[in-house]
Design an enzyme around this catalytic site. Structure first.
Site, PDB file in Angstrom:
ATOM      1  N   ARG A  30     -22.706   1.219  26.208  1.00  0.00           N
ATOM      2  CA  ARG A  30     -22.435   0.060  25.341  1.00  0.00           C
ATOM      3  C   ARG A  30     -23.702  -0.766  25.125  1.00  0.00           C
ATOM      4  O   ARG A  30     -23.889  -1.362  24.062  1.00  0.00           O
ATOM      5  CB  ARG A  30     -21.346  -0.812  25.963  1.00  0.00           C
ATOM      6  CG  ARG A  30     -19.998  -0.121  26.079  1.00  0.00           C
ATOM      7  CD  ARG A  30     -19.444   0.229  24.714  1.00  0.00           C
ATOM      8  NE  ARG A  30     -18.158   0.929  24.819  1.00  0.00           N
ATOM      9  CZ  ARG A  30     -17.460   1.364  23.778  1.00  0.00           C
ATOM     10  NH1 ARG A  30     -17.936   1.180  22.559  1.00  0.00           N
ATOM     11  NH2 ARG A  30     -16.320   1.988  23.950  1.00  0.00           N
ATOM     12  N   LYS A  66     -16.190  -3.027  25.604  1.00  0.00           N
ATOM     13  CA  LYS A  66     -14.839  -2.520  25.810  1.00  0.00           C
ATOM     14  C   LYS A  66     -14.596  -2.237  27.281  1.00  0.00           C
ATOM     15  O   LYS A  66     -15.364  -1.548  27.954  1.00  0.00           O
ATOM     16  CB  LYS A  66     -14.644  -1.237  24.996  1.00  0.00           C
ATOM     17  CG  LYS A  66     -13.229  -0.680  25.076  1.00  0.00           C
ATOM     18  CD  LYS A  66     -13.093   0.559  24.212  1.00  0.00           C
ATOM     19  CE  LYS A  66     -11.682   1.125  24.305  1.00  0.00           C
ATOM     20  NZ  LYS A  66     -11.540   2.349  23.472  1.00  0.00           N
TER      21      LYS A  66
END
Length: 593
Positions: free
Chosen positions: A522, A558
């Site tokens: 990420r 997330k």
């Protein structure tokens, strides 16, 4: 309860021929890339036409029935053909075992010398270490004939023969003491020739003693008594047989050389028997059976015996030499096969070491490991790097001008290969390449044995991982200069615990899993082009190593929520100018010839 369904596109649905019930998946609403491509997605709910595996089974049964029918139709003919083919294969295999077929293309049929001079030289140099046992035939012959000497004449020729034999005995004794050091082929042959010369000299000279004494005898008749000297001249022929056997023993003399020596000694004895000792041999025949004379004089029988024995020993010597040469060729083949097997083992080992980290490859190559064992290892302090080229997707195209995308893949291979070459540097020995996903490069630090055993800072490998990321940027900049492109890297780094393991039996793949890997991914995907993004925890670890950071702010990740992230901007107080690599114009595919 989690429902698992197959997600397909409208293009895939068009090939299913209505055999499955589907429902809209609305994937284009969730993924921007699908929406841009105009792809509509569906979920497969259930199969309308159940799969029938019996079709495959019936097909296999049909094939088996057809084979049985054909076998039953051909019946005995097939059995005969198979039996004849088996006999031919067996005969061919046995012929190759005898050595004739094996040497046919490698050696001359008469001399048995190898056609390749290098192989011939290697054959002589690779012969077994010198052993005096093959030369002991000479002294053994002398020992066996010693009891008969007292019945034979002693003259000047005999003393000369004994002197030669004693000389050979002295040389042989010295060679026996230095057997391990006698490796020169010429010295081996010289000793063999000396043994042959000493035996032949003693034998022939002693026979001439008997010839000289013959002149002092009266003419033979039934009433004459023969002198006690040289009463048994036939013994010389028996001694000659033993001499021929001794000459055939040395293995480092070619069979043609042995044939020349044996026929020479046998021929000389035959001439002496027929022309010089004929009267005394006739008297020996008369003395042994005075009332029933032999139909064939012994001088001819003994001469024929010598020639037959010489011929038999030549045949045996030829067969023995052929066998030695055949075994030598097979030995070379075994050595070559062993070298090929060792080379293949080295190649396989190198391939495994290229696929897996060194400590993991060593585990898989160890004999203690069972083939069903699953390799997995947990690590607490690991650094994870993701580096991608976001503008490579715009660069890639499957047009004819790019050879259907092959040139683009060639360029990507060059980039990844240069990245891999950086790992060969000593300072990056603790960094392991995990895999590549498209144009994304994934590496990790802290999972090697050396990184765990070294007495350095706990997170020293994480600092090295950041330096590796900066080297990736330099390597890509160099490629851009050479290819007139403007590719950039978007990188993300994180640290923490991971689980490493090897998955797969056919194509094993080493990978790492865990929340640390997800966050590092990420950091790369949410980062800025040309920059290295890290979490706040990673920033705190790297600052003591001289790295400077600029706070970006909160970023949604997330599974983790909002995370505070930072961009790397300096090292040891020197600005890195990462933004200078941002593209200022669109890139276009370059064709490499």
């Amino acid at each position: 309860m989690i429902r698992r369904r197959v997600h397909i596109s409208n293009a895939t649905l068009s090939f299913l021929n209505g055999e499955f019930e589907v429902e809209p998946a609305h994937g284009e609403d969730r993924e921007e890339a699908l929406q841009k491509a105009g792809i509509v997605t569906y979920f497969i709910v259930r199969a309308l036409k159940p799969f029938k595996p019996a079709v495959t089974k019936s097909l296999a049964s049909l094939t088996e029935d057809s084979r049985r029918t054909m076998d039953a139709r051909d019946g005995r003919n097939n059995n005969k053909e198979d039996s004849e083919e088996f006999r031919q294969r067996l005969r061919k295999e046995l012929d190759s075992k005898t050595g004739g077929a094996h040497l046919k293309g490698h050696a001359h049929w008469l001399t048995l010398r190898f056609k390749d001079a290098k192989v011939e030289s290697a054959f002589h140099n690779a012969e077994e270490a010198f052993s005096p046992l093959s030369l002991l035939g000479g002294p053994l012959v002398m020992i066996c004939t010693a009891p008969v000497w007292r019945f034979q004449p002693w003259g000047p020729f005999t003393w000369g023969g004994i002197g030669v034999v004693l000389l050979f005995a002295v040389v042989l004794a010295g060679a026996t003491c230095l057997a391990s050091a006698v490796k020169a082929m010429w010295l081996r042959r010289a000793l063999a020739l000396l043994m042959t010369f000493s035996l032949g000299d003693f034998l022939l000279l002693d026979m001439f003693n008997c010839v000289v004494i013959e002149e002092n005898l009266p003419i033979l008749n039934a009433t004459i008594t023969v002198s006690s000297k040289c009463p048994y001249p036939s013994y010389y022929s028996y001694f000659g047989v033993l001499t021929l056997v001794a000459i055939s023993m040395p293995s480092y003399v070619c069979y043609l050389g042995k044939a020349f020596l044996m026929y020479g000694i046998a021929g000389a004895q035959c001439l002496i028997n027929i022309y010089l000792l004929d009267v005394r041999l006739d008297w020996e025949d008369y003395a042994s059976s005075p009332f029933e004379p032999s139909p064939v004089p012994s001088k001819y029988c003994l001469s024929a015996t010598l020639l037959i024995v010489a011929t038999s020993l030549v045949i045996v010597s030829r067969y023995a030499e052929k066998s030695r040469r055949m075994l030598y060729l097979r030995g070379r083949e075994v050595v070559a096969q062993r070298e090929r097997a060792a080379d293949m083992k080295r190649r396989n080992g190198a391939l495994i070491y290229n696929i897996l980290p060194p400590h993991v490859a060593a585990y898989f190559l160890s004999r203690a490991r069972h083939h069903d064992d699953l390799y997995s290892q947990s690590y607490a302090d690991v650094g994870v790097l993701f580096a991608s080229m976001p503008n490579f997707a715009d660069f890639y195209s499957e047009e004819s001008i790019n050879n259907q995308g092959l040139e683009c893949l060639r360029f990507l291979n060059e980039v990844i290969s240069d990245f891999d070459a950086i790992l060969d540097q000593t300072k990056f020995k603790d960094i392991i390449k995990i895999k590549t996903i498209g144009s994304t490069y994934m590496a990790a630090s802290g999972i090697t044995e050396s990184a765990e055993s070294e007495d350095t800072a706990r997170w020293g490998h994480l600092s090295t991982l950041v330096e590796f990321a900066l080297e990736l940027k330099k390597a890509l900049s160099s490629i851009n200069e050479q290819s007139f492109n403007h590719f950039v890297l978007k990188m993300g780094i994180n640290h923490g615990p991971v689980t490493a393991g090897v998955i797969g039996a056919r194509k094993p793949h080493y990978d790492i899993w865990g929340n640390t890997v997800n966050v590092a991914s990420r950091m790369e995907s949410t980062g800025k082009v040309g920059c290295i993004q890290v979490t706040d925890e990673t920033r705190k670890i790297l600052e003591p190593f001289g790295f400077g950071f600029e706070q970006r702010g909160l970023v949604f990740v997330k599974g983790k929520g909002q995370l505070l992230t930072h961009y790397l901007v300096s090292k040891d107080g020197v600005s890195l100018n990462l933004d200078s690599d941002l593209p200022v114009e669109p890139t276009y595919p370059i064709i490499y010839q």
